[in-house]
Write a protein that holds these residues in place. Structure first.
Motif, PDB file in Angstrom:
ATOM      1  N   CYS A  40     -24.111 103.548  60.475  1.00 31.55           N
ATOM      2  CA  CYS A  40     -24.046 102.119  60.742  1.00 31.55           C
ATOM      3  C   CYS A  40     -25.266 101.455  60.133  1.00 31.55           C
ATOM      4  O   CYS A  40     -26.317 102.076  60.004  1.00 31.55           O
ATOM      5  CB  CYS A  40     -24.012 101.875  62.252  1.00 31.55           C
ATOM      6  SG  CYS A  40     -23.722 100.137  62.654  1.00 31.55           S
ATOM      7  N   CYS A  47     -26.014 101.423  72.042  1.00 28.47           N
ATOM      8  CA  CYS A  47     -25.104 102.318  71.320  1.00 28.47           C
ATOM      9  C   CYS A  47     -25.842 103.470  70.662  1.00 28.47           C
ATOM     10  O   CYS A  47     -25.391 104.608  70.719  1.00 28.47           O
ATOM     11  CB  CYS A  47     -24.350 101.524  70.259  1.00 28.47           C
ATOM     12  SG  CYS A  47     -23.232 102.490  69.227  1.00 28.47           S
ATOM     13  N   MET A  48     -26.963 103.179  70.034  1.00 30.48           N
ATOM     14  CA  MET A  48     -27.650 104.191  69.233  1.00 30.48           C
ATOM     15  C   MET A  48     -29.123 104.289  69.600  1.00 30.48           C
ATOM     16  O   MET A  48     -29.712 103.317  70.069  1.00 30.48           O
ATOM     17  CB  MET A  48     -27.578 103.833  67.745  1.00 30.48           C
ATOM     18  CG  MET A  48     -26.202 103.938  67.160  1.00 30.48           C
ATOM     19  SD  MET A  48     -26.321 103.998  65.371  1.00 30.48           S
ATOM     20  CE  MET A  48     -24.595 104.088  64.941  1.00 30.48           C
ATOM     21  N   GLY A  86     -19.204 104.285  64.348  1.00 29.16           N
ATOM     22  CA  GLY A  86     -20.060 103.721  63.313  1.00 29.16           C
ATOM     23  C   GLY A  86     -19.491 102.401  62.777  1.00 29.16           C
ATOM     24  O   GLY A  86     -18.665 101.788  63.401  1.00 29.16           O
ATOM     25  N   GLU A  87     -20.009 101.991  61.666  1.00 28.23           N
ATOM     26  CA  GLU A  87     -19.506 100.754  61.080  1.00 28.23           C
ATOM     27  C   GLU A  87     -18.528 101.109  59.961  1.00 28.23           C
ATOM     28  O   GLU A  87     -18.939 101.641  58.923  1.00 28.23           O
ATOM     29  CB  GLU A  87     -20.677  99.901  60.577  1.00 28.23           C
ATOM     30  CG  GLU A  87     -20.263  98.669  59.795  1.00 28.23           C
ATOM     31  CD  GLU A  87     -19.177  97.836  60.476  1.00 28.23           C
ATOM     32  OE1 GLU A  87     -19.169  97.721  61.707  1.00 28.23           O
ATOM     33  OE2 GLU A  87     -18.312  97.307  59.755  1.00 28.23           O
ATOM     34  N   SER A 344     -20.741 105.605  68.836  1.00 25.80           N
ATOM     35  CA  SER A 344     -20.609 105.527  67.382  1.00 25.80           C
ATOM     36  C   SER A 344     -19.958 106.784  66.807  1.00 25.80           C
ATOM     37  O   SER A 344     -19.479 106.771  65.682  1.00 25.80           O
ATOM     38  CB  SER A 344     -21.976 105.310  66.748  1.00 25.80           C
ATOM     39  OG  SER A 344     -22.897 106.266  67.208  1.00 25.80           O
TER      40      SER A 344
END
Ligand code: SAM
Ligand code: SF4
Length: 348
Positions: A40, A47-48, A86-87, A344
Motif C-alpha cells: 500500500c 491497519c498497518m 493492500g491498495e 491489508s
C-alpha cells in the motif's frame, strides 16, 4: 442505478444454480473478495504498522494465477467480485487483471465487478474502470481535514483522494465512502462527513475498528461503538431503518434530513454471520471463509503443483463446507489481536 438503489438481493438457496457453493449451514457463497497485493502507498494507523515488512514477490500470486482462481469461483456461481488489498491500484498490471475479469461480466457470469480503494490513484484509473463496466466502488476516507488525513495515513495527501473521487463520479461510478470510526481522531467529524457525502449523492458507511494484526496503537483507545454514534446522530437526525441486507455486516439507515444512506458495520457489537455470503482470497492464494477466524486453505500450493480447475473447485467446495458458523472478536485492554493477520493481508 443510482447510488441509493439497493444492491441486488441474494437469490434464495432454492433458486441458486445447481453447482452453487453451499456451506454446512446452507449459506450460499456468491461473493468473493480478492486481495491482489499486501502493499500500500499509505500506512493507516489502525491497519498497518509504520514499518511493514511486505511479502516477497514469489509468495504473491501472479496476475494469471489470480485470474484463474477467480474464474474457478465464477464457475462455482460467484456473482460478485471485489478487488481489494493492500491498495489494489498499486499492483503493477492491475488494470490488465481488471480487464480480464470484466470479460466475465454478463449472463451466467459475474453480476458485479468492483473494488475497494484508498483513492490515491483513482484519478488516473477512473475512466478506464468505468469503461470496463465497474459501476460502484468503495473509497476509504476517515477525515476531510488534510492534516489529520496525513497523520492517520502516515503521510497521505487528501487532495489526491478528493481528485480521485471527483474523477470516478465524473466517469459515472457510484462511490461509497468507508469511514473507520476512531474515538480519538474523527469522532467529532462524523456528522460533517455524512453531510458532505450525502450532499454529493454518496452513501457513507461507518466501520468499527476490528482487532486484526499487530499495530503500534492501542486499539481500546481507538474503539468507538457505533451504537453510541447512532444514539448521538439520532438526537438531531431522523434515522429510518432500511430493510436492506447485503449478506455482510452492514446495517443501513436513511437519514431523513440529508436524504442519504448511512451504513453501520458493527462486527464487535452485533452478530452478522447468519446471512454471510462471502469468502476472501489473499494475495498469497489463501482462502479464508471467515474474516474473524483463523481457518485457511492454501490454494497456491495446489495451483503451483499442477492442479486442474476441477481440483481447485473441489478444494474450494471443501473449504466452504468448513466455513465457521461465526466469529468471536473481542477488544479488551491488553488483549492480543484476535487474529495475527492484518486487514491489508486479508483484504477489507
Ligand atoms: N487500501 C484499500 C482501502 O483502504 O480502501 C483497500 C484495503 S483496506 C484493508 C479495506 C478497508 O479495511 C478500508 O476501508 C479500511 O479502512 C478497513 N480497515 C483496515 N484495517 C481495519 C481495522 N483494523 N478495523 C476496521 N477496518 C479496517
Ligand atoms: Fe492501505 Fe487501505 Fe490499510 Fe490504509 S486501510 S493502510 S489504505 S490497505
Amino acid at each position: 442505478m443510482t447510488p441509493y438503489d439497493a444492491p441486488p438481493a441474494q437469490a434464495p438457496v432454492s433458486e441458486a444454480a445447481p453447482n452453487a457453493l453451499l456451506d454446512a449451514f446452507a449459506r450460499r457463497v456468491s461473493y468473493l473478495r480478492v486481495s491482489v497485493t499486501d502493499r500500500c502507498d499509505l500506512r493507516c494507523v489502525y491497519c498497518m504498522a509504520e514499518k511493514m515488512v511486505f511479502l516477497p514477490k514469489a509468495e504473491v500470486l501472479s496476475l494469471e494465477e489470480l485470474e484463474r482462481v477467480a474464474a474457478v469461483f465464477i464457475g462455482l456461481g460467484v456473482k460478485k467480485l471485489r478487488l481489494t488489498g493492500g491498495e489494489p491500484l498499486v499492483r503493477k498490471g492491475f488494470m490488465g487483471l481488471a480487464q480480464a475479469l470484466s470479460r466475465r461480466l454478463g449472463p451466467g457470469g459475474l453480476e458485479e465487478l468492483t473494488l475497494t480503494t484508498n483513492g490515491t490513484r483513482l484519478a488516473h484509473h477512473a475512466a478506464a474502470l468505468a469503461d470496463l463496466g465497474v459501476r460502484r466502488i468503495n473509497v476509504s476516507l476517515d477525515t476531510l481535514k488534510p492534516d489529520l488525513f496525513r497523520t492517520l495515513t502516515r503521510g497521505g495527501d487528501l487532495a489526491q483522494v478528493l481528485a480521485g473521487l471527483e474523477a470516478a463520479r465524473a466517469a459515472g461510478i457510484a462511490c461509497k465512502i468507508n469511514t473507520v470510526a476512531l474515538a480519538r481522531d474523527n469522532a467529532g467529524e462524523i456528522p460533517a462527513m455524512i453531510q458532505w457525502a450525502h450532499s454529493l449523492g454518496m452513501d457513507l458507511t461507518l466501520i468499527e475498528t476490528m482487532p486484526l494484526g499487530e499495530i503500534e496503537a492501542d486499539r481500546t483507545d481507538q474503539y468507538l461503538s457505533l451504537a453510541a454514534v447512532r444514539e448521538e446522530l439520532s438526537s438531531y437526525w431522523t434515522l429510518d431503518d432500511l430493510p436492506l441486507n447485503t449478506g455482510g455486516p452492514a446495517r443501513y439507515v436513511r437519514i431523513r434530513e440529508t436524504g442519504g444512506r448511512l451504513g453501520l458495520i458493527t462486527p464487535m457489537s452485533h452478530n452478522f454471520c447468519e446471512a454471510c455470503n462471502r469468502v476472501r482470497l489473499t494475495c498469497t492464494g489463501t482462502l479464508h471463509t471467515c474474516l474473524g477466524q483463523d481457518d485457511a486453505t492454501d490454494l497456491r500450493a495446489l495451483l503451483r503443483s499442477g492442479a486442474s480447475d476441477d481440483d481447485l473447485a473441489g478444494a474450494i467446495r471443501a473449504a466452504v463446507m468448513g466455513k465457521p458458523k461465526g466469529h468471536d472478536f473481542r477488544i479488551g485492554a491488553g488483549e492480543a489481536p484476535a487474529l495475527k493477520r492484518h486487514m491489508s493481508t486479508t483484504g477489507g
